[in-house]
Each structure stands twice: as structure tokens, then as C-alpha cells.
Scaffold this active site. Structure first.
Site, PDB file in Angstrom:
ATOM      1  N   TYR A  62       0.827  -1.221   0.000  1.00 29.99           N
ATOM      2  CA  TYR A  62       0.000   0.000   0.000  1.00 29.99           C
ATOM      3  C   TYR A  62       0.862   1.273   0.000  1.00 29.99           C
ATOM      4  CZ  TYR A  62      -3.753  -3.160   1.664  1.00 29.99           C
ATOM      5  OH  TYR A  62      -4.644  -4.193   1.823  1.00 29.99           O
ATOM      6  N   HIS A  70       0.252 -11.837   2.247  1.00 31.19           N
ATOM      7  CA  HIS A  70      -0.811 -11.095   1.561  1.00 31.19           C
ATOM      8  C   HIS A  70      -1.674 -11.985   0.661  1.00 31.19           C
ATOM      9  CE1 HIS A  70      -1.768  -6.698   0.369  1.00 31.19           C
ATOM     10  NE2 HIS A  70      -2.805  -7.441   0.138  1.00 31.19           N
TER      11      HIS A  70
HETATM   12  N1  NAP Z   1      -5.850  -8.565   1.880  1.00 32.86           N
HETATM   13  C1  NAP Z   1      -6.259  -8.079   0.734  1.00 32.86           C
HETATM   14  O1  NAP Z   1      -5.964  -8.620  -0.353  1.00 32.86           O
HETATM   15  C2  NAP Z   1      -7.127  -6.865   0.717  1.00 32.86           C
HETATM   16  C3  NAP Z   1      -7.750  -6.471  -0.481  1.00 32.86           C
HETATM   17  C4  NAP Z   1      -8.577  -5.342  -0.444  1.00 32.86           C
HETATM   18  C5  NAP Z   1      -8.754  -4.650   0.759  1.00 32.86           C
HETATM   19  N2  NAP Z   1      -8.116  -5.050   1.898  1.00 32.86           N
HETATM   20  C6  NAP Z   1      -8.271  -4.334   3.183  1.00 32.86           C
HETATM   21  O2  NAP Z   1      -9.642  -4.036   3.413  1.00 32.86           O
HETATM   22  C7  NAP Z   1      -9.804  -2.618   3.500  1.00 32.86           C
HETATM   23  C8  NAP Z   1     -11.155  -2.196   2.973  1.00 32.86           C
HETATM   24  O3  NAP Z   1     -11.378  -2.654   1.666  1.00 32.86           O
HETATM   25  P1  NAP Z   1     -11.498  -1.705   0.391  1.00 32.86           P
HETATM   26  O4  NAP Z   1     -10.635  -0.547   0.627  1.00 32.86           O
HETATM   27  O5  NAP Z   1     -11.247  -2.527  -0.810  1.00 32.86           O
HETATM   28  O6  NAP Z   1     -13.009  -1.300   0.293  1.00 32.86           O
HETATM   29  P2  NAP Z   1     -14.296  -1.069   1.237  1.00 32.86           P
HETATM   30  O7  NAP Z   1     -13.906  -0.755   2.628  1.00 32.86           O
HETATM   31  O8  NAP Z   1     -15.248  -2.159   0.956  1.00 32.86           O
HETATM   32  O9  NAP Z   1     -14.919   0.236   0.547  1.00 32.86           O
HETATM   33  C9  NAP Z   1     -14.234   1.459   0.513  1.00 32.86           C
HETATM   34  C10 NAP Z   1     -15.092   2.429  -0.292  1.00 32.86           C
HETATM   35  O10 NAP Z   1     -16.262   2.793   0.467  1.00 32.86           O
HETATM   36  C11 NAP Z   1     -16.307   4.208   0.593  1.00 32.86           C
HETATM   37  N3  NAP Z   1     -16.884   4.542   1.901  1.00 32.86           N
HETATM   38  C12 NAP Z   1     -16.370   4.285   3.131  1.00 32.86           C
HETATM   39  N4  NAP Z   1     -17.189   4.741   4.097  1.00 32.86           N
HETATM   40  C13 NAP Z   1     -18.246   5.325   3.472  1.00 32.86           C
HETATM   41  C14 NAP Z   1     -19.407   5.983   3.927  1.00 32.86           C
HETATM   42  N5  NAP Z   1     -19.641   6.157   5.230  1.00 32.86           N
HETATM   43  N6  NAP Z   1     -20.282   6.460   2.995  1.00 32.86           N
HETATM   44  C15 NAP Z   1     -20.043   6.292   1.671  1.00 32.86           C
HETATM   45  N7  NAP Z   1     -18.951   5.677   1.175  1.00 32.86           N
HETATM   46  C16 NAP Z   1     -18.054   5.197   2.074  1.00 32.86           C
HETATM   47  C17 NAP Z   1     -14.867   4.668   0.466  1.00 32.86           C
HETATM   48  O11 NAP Z   1     -14.809   5.994  -0.024  1.00 32.86           O
HETATM   49  P3  NAP Z   1     -14.020   7.160   0.798  1.00 32.86           P
HETATM   50  O12 NAP Z   1     -12.651   6.669   1.076  1.00 32.86           O
HETATM   51  O13 NAP Z   1     -14.085   8.296  -0.165  1.00 32.86           O
HETATM   52  O14 NAP Z   1     -14.827   7.389   2.045  1.00 32.86           O
HETATM   53  C18 NAP Z   1     -14.349   3.697  -0.599  1.00 32.86           C
HETATM   54  O15 NAP Z   1     -14.722   4.122  -1.880  1.00 32.86           O
HETATM   55  C19 NAP Z   1      -8.616  -2.073   2.716  1.00 32.86           C
HETATM   56  O16 NAP Z   1      -8.365  -0.722   2.997  1.00 32.86           O
HETATM   57  C20 NAP Z   1      -7.520  -3.001   3.160  1.00 32.86           C
HETATM   58  O17 NAP Z   1      -7.066  -2.656   4.452  1.00 32.86           O
HETATM   59  C21 NAP Z   1      -7.313  -6.159   1.889  1.00 32.86           C
END
Ligand code: NAP
Length: 287
Positions: A51, A115
Site C-alpha cells: 500500500y 498477503h
Molecule cells: N488482503 C487483501 O488482499 C485486501 C484487499 C482489499 C482490501 N483489503 C483491506 O480491506 C480494506 C477495505 O477494503 P477496500 O478498501 O477494498 O473497500 P471497502 O472498505 O469495501 O470500501 C471502501 C469504499 O467505500 C467508501 N466509503 C467508506 N465509508 C463510506 C461511507 N460512510 N459512505 C459512503 N462511502 C463510504 C470509500 O470511499 P471514501 O474513502 O471516499 O470514504 C471507498 O470508496 C482495505 O483498505 C484493506 O485494508 C485487503
């Protein structure tokens, strides 16, 4: 109940149920977002070597701790991950040393994850042996995996020299991607399940069933999705880069979804992956 509400890992260590995911938060914003998250009540931050914001995430934690001396480092849970291009014993040692250097201001790392399983048996095995050494040294408190399917977990659990079982498996999970077999396998093996992309990256915010459940509970779709993960017993890792969304995303512990709510939300037929899916990555004998 709040950001401090926790589960217990198979290592005996507690892990806060809600963690701020920092994937895709711009590097220059990460320190402030993490600092504000701790102010808002979060006690868990999920980063990764790939990241490119590990140092900023750790510095956000360090800044908050310096300003709040009544709070201890041990109250906060910081995760990072070793990426695929650093599998194998030597490269994993190097990756974790680099992550530790970036986390120098917070002293240690609470959890290091592999990962994804995308290499081969020998590389994954070498990676796990390196992680076991870091866990024994105390610089890393817990070790686990991410994006491991049942076959990858079985392979790991069968290492002849296995000393430490994975504490968690971090996988994509939300009502449109339920993975009951994988979740049950983890639960049976005392591996805590962490739900990543728990908001399905926003792709499903206008799902009529999600909107109906949200209306019934007078909550937002985001809050319902976070509550869904908690009700399933998962650690949940919602990401936001917007400081105004941090508190609302934690205001979920009063939500109790009924059996009917769950039925309405969950779409077992969909298998909707928002990103990659390394849980299906072939073992050596399947290539
Ligand atoms: N291990 C892996 O392979 C892997 C893969 C993917 C993700 N992850 C982990 O999981 C975490 C979360 O997953 P993700 O980042 O893919 O997606 P997510 O948490 O499912 O969704 C994030 C999206 O939702 C929006 N959002 C958040 N709160 C909101 C609210 N209150 N109202 C409206 N929109 C909102 C964010 O926009 P804004 O930022 O503009 O609020 C962003 O566009 C990652 O950051 C990472 O730590 C791990």
C-alpha cells in the site's frame, strides 16, 4: 461497545473487531486519517507493504499516542502484510525488517499477514518459517494469512515443522460474497476471519434490499454492511479516506440484524468479487 470491542486470537491476544483499512488512502493523507481514526475511537489499523503507506500509518498512531500519554501502545492493533514478490525465507525476512523500520515509532507490529498464496509450496513454506521466527523474537506479535483458500490453509497446517498456526485469514467478504465453506474451515481451525472490502467498495450501496434494511434500522447502507460483518463474527476492515466518515462507520454496535434482515441482505448466488481472488490460486500439483 466501540472501537475497543474485540475478539481473542488463537495466540491469546485480543484484536479489535473494527479496523481502519488504509488501502488506497493517498500517502500524504494517511498519517492524518489514521490519527483522526484513533481520535474517533478506532484501535486497529490494517496496512500492507504494497500500500506504500505503512510509515505514514504508523506515524499517525505514534502521533496520537504522543498526544494521549494515558493511552498505551498495547491498546492499538497494527497489521501489515508481506506481498507476493517477497515470498520465500530471505525475501520475507527483508520485507518484515523493512516494515518494522517503517513502524519504528510504534516499536512492534501486532500482526503480519502473507498477503496472498500466489507463489509455490517452497516459497510459501519459507515465508511462513520466516514469519514464525519474527513471532518468536517478539518484534511481531501475531502472524496470519490473507486470501488463503481451504487448500492453501490445509497445506500450511500440514507443514512438518509447523510451530505457529495462522491467527487470522483475511478474505473478501460481504453479503454478495459469502464463502460459507472457507469461513467454516477457518472457524473449525480456530482461525479468526477478517472481512476485507466489507463495503463491496461501494458498488452495492444502491442494492434495494440493502436500502430497505438500512431504512428499517434508521442507519446508512455502510453501517448495515459493517454490522453484517460483526454479526457474522468477522473482524471488519472498512476503508475511508474521509475524516467525516470515520465516526459514523464506527457507530454500528447498536445494530442487531434479525434473521429476516440477514436473509434479505445475503445473496448466496452472486459470488461478487470486487478485486482479485487469490483463494483459487493453484497449488503446485494443479498448475
Ligand atoms: N488482503 C487483501 O488482499 C485486501 C484487499 C482489499 C482490501 N483489503 C483491506 O480491506 C480494506 C477495505 O477494503 P477496500 O478498501 O477494498 O473497500 P471497502 O472498505 O469495501 O470500501 C471502501 C469504499 O467505500 C467508501 N466509503 C467508506 N465509508 C463510506 C461511507 N460512510 N459512505 C459512503 N462511502 C463510504 C470509500 O470511499 P471514501 O474513502 O471516499 O470514504 C471507498 O470508496 C482495505 O483498505 C484493506 O485494508 C485487503
Amino acid at each position: 461497545m466501540s472501537g475497543t470491542s474485540s475478539y481473542t486470537l488463537n495466540s491469546g491476544v485480543t484484536i479489535p473487531k473494527v479496523g481502519l483499512g488504509v488501502y488506497d488512502i493517498p500517502i500524504e493523507a494517511t498519517e492524518d486519517v489514521v490519527y483522526e481514526a484513533l481520535k474517533a475511537g478506532y484501535r486497529h489499523v490494517d496496512s500492507a507493504a504494497t500500500y506504500d503507506n505503512e510509515e505514514q500509518a504508523a506515524n499517525g498512531i505514534a502521533r496520537w499516542l504522543a498526544e494521549n500519554p494515558t493511552h498505551k501502545r498495547s491498546e492499538i492493533f497494527y497489521t501489515t502484510k508481506v506481498f507476493d514478490d517477497h515470498h520465500g525465507y530471505q525475501l520475507t525476512r527483508q520485507s518484515v525488517e523493512e516494515s518494522l523500520a517503517k513502524a519504528a515509532r510504534i516499536g512492534y507490529i501486532d500482526l503480519v499477514l502473507v498477503h496472498s498464496p500466489r507463489s509455490d509450496y517452497n516459497m510459501r513454506h519459507g515465508t511462513w518459517n520466516a514469519l514464525q521466527e519474527f513471532a518468536a523474537s517478539g518484534k511481531v506479535k501475531n502472524i496470519g494469512v490473507s486470501n488463503y483458500g481451504i487448500k492453501h490453509l490445509r497445506e500450511l497446517l500440514a507443514y512438518p515443522d509447523l510451530k505457529i498456526k495462522p491467527a487470522v485469514n483475511q478474505i473478501e467478504l460481504h453479503p454478495w460474497l459469502l464463502r460459507p465453506r472457507l469461513v467454516n474451515f477457518c472457524k473449525k481451525n480456530n482461525i479468526v476471519v477478517e472481512a476485507y472490502s466489507p463495503l463491496a467498495r461501494g458498488y452495492k450501496f444502491d442494492d434495494p434490499d440493502l436500502l430497505a434494511v438500512a431504512r428499517r434500522h434508521k442507519k446508512t447502507p455502510t453501517q448495515i454492511l459493517i454490522a453484517w460483518s460483526l454479526q457474522k463474527g468477522y473482524v471488519v476492515l472498512p476503508k475511508t479516506a474521509k475524516i467525516s466518515r470515520l465516526k459514523p462507520n464506527l457507530d454500528v454496535f447498536d445494530i442487531k440484524l434479525s434473521t429476516d434482515d440477514l436473509k434479505q441482505l445475503e445473496k448466496p448466488g452472486e459470488h461478487f468479487n470486487t478485486g482479485w481472488d487469490p483463494t483459487v490460486y493453484p497449488l503446485d500439483n494443479e498448475k
